[in-house]
Design a protein around this motif. Structure first.
Motif, PDB file in Angstrom:
ATOM      1  N   VAL A 313       0.922  -1.214   0.043  1.00 47.53           N
ATOM      2  CA  VAL A 313       0.097   0.037  -0.009  1.00 47.53           C
ATOM      3  C   VAL A 313       0.808   1.325  -0.025  1.00 47.53           C
ATOM      4  N   GLY A 314       0.601   2.187  -0.880  1.00 44.64           N
ATOM      5  CA  GLY A 314       1.234   3.289  -0.749  1.00 44.64           C
ATOM      6  C   GLY A 314       2.641   3.440  -1.533  1.00 44.64           C
ATOM      7  N   GLY A 315       2.720   2.335  -2.165  1.00 43.73           N
ATOM      8  CA  GLY A 315       4.232   2.030  -3.102  1.00 43.73           C
ATOM      9  C   GLY A 315       4.013   1.249  -3.938  1.00 43.73           C
ATOM     10  N   GLY A 316       4.797   0.119  -3.944  1.00 48.74           N
ATOM     11  CA  GLY A 316       4.598  -1.310  -4.450  1.00 48.74           C
ATOM     12  C   GLY A 316       4.752  -1.218  -6.098  1.00 48.74           C
ATOM     13  N   GLY A 317       4.431  -2.292  -6.465  1.00 52.74           N
ATOM     14  CA  GLY A 317       4.458  -2.630  -8.059  1.00 52.74           C
ATOM     15  C   GLY A 317       4.051  -1.695  -9.048  1.00 52.74           C
ATOM     16  N   GLY A 318       2.854  -1.240  -8.994  1.00 52.88           N
ATOM     17  CA  GLY A 318       2.439  -0.480 -10.229  1.00 52.88           C
ATOM     18  C   GLY A 318       2.711   1.085 -10.204  1.00 52.88           C
ATOM     19  N   GLY A 319       3.857   1.305  -9.428  1.00 50.96           N
ATOM     20  CA  GLY A 319       4.242   2.825  -9.632  1.00 50.96           C
ATOM     21  C   GLY A 319       3.775   3.406  -8.275  1.00 50.96           C
ATOM     22  N   GLY A 320       4.167   4.797  -8.228  1.00 50.64           N
ATOM     23  CA  GLY A 320       4.047   5.524  -6.981  1.00 50.64           C
ATOM     24  C   GLY A 320       2.535   5.569  -6.643  1.00 50.64           C
ATOM     25  N   GLY A 321       2.126   5.983  -5.454  1.00 49.23           N
ATOM     26  CA  GLY A 321       0.773   6.533  -5.124  1.00 49.23           C
ATOM     27  C   GLY A 321      -0.089   5.503  -4.868  1.00 49.23           C
ATOM     28  N   GLY A 322       0.229   4.346  -4.276  1.00 50.40           N
ATOM     29  CA  GLY A 322      -0.584   3.411  -3.933  1.00 50.40           C
ATOM     30  C   GLY A 322      -1.385   2.511  -4.868  1.00 50.40           C
ATOM     31  N   VAL A 323      -0.970   2.436  -6.061  1.00 50.74           N
ATOM     32  CA  VAL A 323      -1.264   1.691  -6.924  1.00 50.74           C
ATOM     33  C   VAL A 323      -0.891   0.089  -6.579  1.00 50.74           C
ATOM     34  N   ASP A 324      -1.896  -0.738  -6.671  1.00 47.97           N
ATOM     35  CA  ASP A 324      -1.605  -2.046  -6.305  1.00 47.97           C
ATOM     36  C   ASP A 324      -2.207  -3.200  -7.316  1.00 47.97           C
ATOM     37  N   LEU A 325      -3.229  -3.760  -7.108  1.00 49.58           N
ATOM     38  CA  LEU A 325      -3.886  -4.569  -8.281  1.00 49.58           C
ATOM     39  C   LEU A 325      -4.476  -3.646  -9.350  1.00 49.58           C
ATOM     40  N   GLY A 326      -4.206  -3.732 -10.285  1.00 52.27           N
ATOM     41  CA  GLY A 326      -5.003  -2.997 -11.769  1.00 52.27           C
ATOM     42  C   GLY A 326      -3.926  -2.344 -12.362  1.00 52.27           C
ATOM     43  N   PRO A 327      -4.401  -1.362 -13.025  1.00 56.37           N
ATOM     44  CA  PRO A 327      -6.149  -0.720 -13.062  1.00 56.37           C
ATOM     45  C   PRO A 327      -6.755  -1.927 -13.921  1.00 56.37           C
ATOM     46  N   PHE A 328      -7.967  -2.294 -13.560  1.00 55.30           N
ATOM     47  CA  PHE A 328      -9.097  -3.101 -14.450  1.00 55.30           C
ATOM     48  C   PHE A 328      -9.360  -1.719 -15.445  1.00 55.30           C
ATOM     49  N   TYR A 329      -9.648  -2.446 -16.778  1.00 54.00           N
ATOM     50  CA  TYR A 329      -9.639  -1.272 -17.645  1.00 54.00           C
ATOM     51  C   TYR A 329     -10.908  -1.205 -18.200  1.00 54.00           C
ATOM     52  N   GLY A 330     -11.969  -1.569 -17.538  1.00 54.01           N
ATOM     53  CA  GLY A 330     -13.452  -1.656 -18.375  1.00 54.01           C
ATOM     54  C   GLY A 330     -13.348  -2.126 -19.572  1.00 54.01           C
ATOM     55  N   SER A 331     -13.773  -1.036 -20.356  1.00 51.60           N
ATOM     56  CA  SER A 331     -14.071  -1.264 -22.021  1.00 51.60           C
ATOM     57  C   SER A 331     -15.008  -2.343 -22.421  1.00 51.60           C
ATOM     58  N   SER A 332     -15.945  -2.462 -21.608  1.00 56.34           N
ATOM     59  CA  SER A 332     -16.758  -3.458 -22.133  1.00 56.34           C
ATOM     60  C   SER A 332     -17.467  -3.306 -23.572  1.00 56.34           C
ATOM     61  N   TYR A 333     -17.722  -4.533 -24.118  1.00 53.45           N
ATOM     62  CA  TYR A 333     -18.274  -4.311 -25.587  1.00 53.45           C
ATOM     63  C   TYR A 333     -19.042  -5.332 -25.978  1.00 53.45           C
ATOM     64  N   VAL A 334     -19.800  -5.272 -27.224  1.00 48.31           N
ATOM     65  CA  VAL A 334     -20.482  -6.241 -27.378  1.00 48.31           C
ATOM     66  C   VAL A 334     -20.004  -6.731 -29.084  1.00 48.31           C
ATOM     67  N   THR A 335     -20.099  -7.904 -29.331  1.00 44.88           N
ATOM     68  CA  THR A 335     -19.520  -7.980 -30.855  1.00 44.88           C
ATOM     69  C   THR A 335     -20.619  -9.134 -31.553  1.00 44.88           C
ATOM     70  N   ALA A 336     -20.919  -9.208 -32.740  1.00 44.02           N
ATOM     71  CA  ALA A 336     -21.582 -10.122 -33.589  1.00 44.02           C
ATOM     72  C   ALA A 336     -21.014 -11.037 -34.306  1.00 44.02           C
ATOM     73  N   PRO A 337     -21.596 -12.060 -34.758  1.00 40.82           N
ATOM     74  CA  PRO A 337     -21.034 -13.186 -35.270  1.00 40.82           C
ATOM     75  C   PRO A 337     -20.505 -12.817 -36.848  1.00 40.82           C
ATOM     76  N   ASP A 338     -20.922 -11.626 -37.223  1.00 38.94           N
ATOM     77  CA  ASP A 338     -20.261 -11.219 -38.554  1.00 38.94           C
ATOM     78  C   ASP A 338     -19.326 -10.263 -38.368  1.00 38.94           C
ATOM     79  N   ALA A 339     -18.591 -10.127 -37.067  1.00 39.80           N
ATOM     80  CA  ALA A 339     -17.483  -9.778 -36.771  1.00 39.80           C
ATOM     81  C   ALA A 339     -17.664  -8.024 -36.503  1.00 39.80           C
ATOM     82  N   SER A 340     -18.869  -7.633 -36.731  1.00 32.25           N
ATOM     83  CA  SER A 340     -19.127  -6.281 -36.135  1.00 32.25           C
ATOM     84  C   SER A 340     -19.139  -5.957 -34.822  1.00 32.25           C
ATOM     85  N   ARG A 341     -18.703  -4.816 -34.319  1.00 40.49           N
ATOM     86  CA  ARG A 341     -18.741  -4.802 -32.543  1.00 40.49           C
ATOM     87  C   ARG A 341     -18.986  -3.243 -32.508  1.00 40.49           C
ATOM     88  N   THR A 342     -19.742  -3.090 -30.999  1.00 36.01           N
ATOM     89  CA  THR A 342     -19.670  -1.744 -30.766  1.00 36.01           C
ATOM     90  C   THR A 342     -18.487  -1.200 -30.199  1.00 36.01           C
TER      91      THR A 342
END
Lengths: 402, 402
Positions: A313-342
């Motif tokens: 906490v407050g240091g560690g692996g991910g760089g300064g400032g308390g970054v620890d596990l993550g960041p999780f990057y969201g980016s949810s999307y939907v794709t269709a079987p014809d290879a189109s996507r949102t």
């Protein structure tokens, strides 16, 4: 600064200060060129374009007030003469944890319930018929710690508090809800499973699926907590269509994805939880995907098995400032079987993605491409049966000149 | 205007007047944002970045003089203590036809041989160790016509003129050559196959692979000419590493791709021939891919089975100006198991892509992700055996409220 801003570090520098790749493309590339980029990268204008789906104006205002990303699209298909049109409106929710991981468990879970209830109500107001929450949504994604106390957060799939919340909202909105949780199976000695509970639109539990393939990579050897699922590849026949749930790492196993299809799934949801440097370049190669946002900080140090010092906490692996596990990057999307996507939801904010899917597209793509006839499954059934024998010999043709 | 410019219509308007998506991104997006886009879309800076590979200056000059796109990259891997470093330098060639399809067959083939010899000599000069030519490289991609006379162009895999050319250049440059041709199998009544011949670095034929899955979609029902291959999923052990060839449509069959991996392939080549509006949005979802450029015009009208009038020379389906089949969109690229990839070659020019692959990355990625242990092949062997039975019943859980 609230606990969330301080400890969860949503929008921290390592996310690069940008919301999504799509927003960068739109901001800088001239329209005539952008059309080609979107056609090739997102399948737009090839087959049916992914079109914006108009939602009531109040919904956008509510999303802005509650600070979550709201996007909506629709996928088309060719009109048919004999089969009825079947549109399934799906929703994907992504969110970060709401309190520091050091808060009492009951408060942490309650805070997430409160936030997710808000997002689920927005989905209901948007007319969503099948809503999927992210992997293991009621808790921090604590697998990196390998500590046991978190297992208090595991719940009964049939009657745990998170299932009850989903049942309440399913009934309220007439909406199927897929609720991925950490399951405690009391009937089998308290076994832990990574489970998606499927709640029907009348509020009853239709069934559940347990994650088939277990992550054992990087910070996530999840077999510390649970083992390979024993529920096969079920397809859930709901009021709105046939759905399946491919949990997280299972997206990397082609046979797993295919097995849901062979059982007749029309839409496969892939609730995930994964972090920036680990998997982001693979993300766009997958399908209906969604997962948390933000960085989670844990009270005790843990190592990543990469030769580096323990995260702290407050240091560690991910760089300064308390970054620890993550960041999780969201980016949810939907794709269709014809290879189109949102486009993707934001990488760094909670969000709700709504999409109308014309389910007839599934059969149309199969009929167009003929995969169901050309895949030679007999050959592979035989090949896999040979492969799993200890005395399997690979088919290798050696250059006789060697 | 040469026959090529007039009839092959390389670089025509439907290709959008741009060379590649990557060039558009580089032209318009500021460097700090571009780094994120490339990280996410191309896997750069995640794992090992894909770095430019310096080639001798004469090579670039020669490519400019001979009007082909030349690009070169290298993929890294972590250093190891016990296994030797094994770098395989691969080359992919993409090209258009060189004469109108109405020219005498011998002249058409000779013109392609002359052009491809030039590209193969460039590959040899660049130190390429394993070179792959595009699907069915010595001929126009005539499958759309469903006419029989083209079958004169089929050749013996062991001693046809295209194999002989590859043997000559393999010997000259000490280079393995993968030569996808239309094979005439005289030993079996003149059977036609879509075959990749693998020529060893000393010029001997190591073996051949026949395309496992046959396209029956759009303009390409290729079973008009040949049937499903009978060579399994061979891996060819060459002087430089273990390779396999997944021909064209086989890229859409996950089990096919996986079977080459189960037999131990370190590099899978995917020679293709496919056209712009048909598959381009799926292209980036695949792997070591390459294929022709340009549009091919055929002497006789043919229909596409899409309710539209027959394509005709000088008018027809693809817009004004003699566009008929195509455009083929080039865009050859190489990707690694860590989801990093090279940029694409030009969409609208002949080209040679060179890439150094550290073969130790294959085992490293498997050891990192554990797919070989987590994939539960036994479950899928059993599932596929059930699936292929006529009385297979899908695993469906119905909402009891329905």
């Amino acid at each position: 600064m609230s606990a969330k801003e301080e400890d969860v570090a949503v929008g921290d520098g390592s996310l690069g200060g940008f919301e999504s790749v799509e927003k960068i493309l739109e901001a800088y590339i001239p329209p005539d060129k952008l059309a080609h980029v979107q056609r090739i990268l997102y399948g737009w204008n090839c087959g049916k374009p992914v079109a914006p789906l108009p939602l009531a104006r109040e919904l956008a205002a509510a999303a802005a007030a509650a600070n979550f990303d709201l996007q909506a699209y629709r996928f088309g298909a060719a009109p048919e003469q004999l089969r009825p049109l079947r549109i399934m409106r799906v929703g994907l929710v992504q969110h970060g944890i709401q309190l520091p991981t050091s808060a009492p468990f009951a408060e942490q879970r309650q805070a997430i319930h409160t936030r997710v209830r808000q997002l689920m109500d927005a989905a209901g107001a948007a007319g969503v018929q099948v809503l999927c929450l992210q992997e293991f949504w009621p808790c921090p994604f604590f697998f990196c710690t390998r500590e046991r106390q978190w297992l208090e957060l595991a719940e009964s799939a049939e009657e745990g508090p998170s299932t009850r919340l989903c049942q309440e909202l399913a009934r309220k909105h007439g909406m199927v809800v897929i609720s991925p949780i950490l399951e405690r199976d009391e009937a089998h000695g308290g076994t832990i499973w990574n489970t998606a509970v499927v709640v029907g639109s009348n509020g009853g539990v239709i069934g559940k699926h347990r994650k088939n393939h277990i992550t054992r990579v990087g910070d996530f050897n999840e077999s510390t907590y649970y083992m390979e699922g024993n529920t096969g590849h079920p397809v859930f026949e709901t009021a709105f269509g046939r759905i399946a749930v491919n949990i997280c790492y299972g997206r990397h196993i082609p046979l797993n994805c295919q097995a849901f299809g062979l059982n007749g799934a029309e839409v496969v949801f892939n609730p995930c939880a994964t972090v920036e440097g680990f998997t982001e370049p693979m993300w766009g190669l997958l399908h209906v995907c969604h997962q948390p946002v933000g960085t989670e900080v844990y009270p005790a140090p843990f190592t990543s098995g990469d030769g580096k010092p323990a995260h702290r906490v407050g240091g560690g692996g991910g760089g300064g400032g308390g970054v620890d596990l993550g960041p999780f990057y969201g980016s949810s999307y939907v794709t269709a079987p014809d290879a189109s996507r949102t486009p993707s939801l934001a990488r760094n904010r909670d969000g709700l993605l709504v999409a109308d899917l014309d389910l007839n597209l599934c059969q149309q793509v199969k009929d167009r491409w003929g995969f169901q006839m050309t895949s030679r499954y007999e050959m592979y059934a035989e090949q896999l049966a040979r492969y799993v024998r200890p005395d399997f010999t690979p088919q290798v043709i050696r250059d006789p000149a060697l």
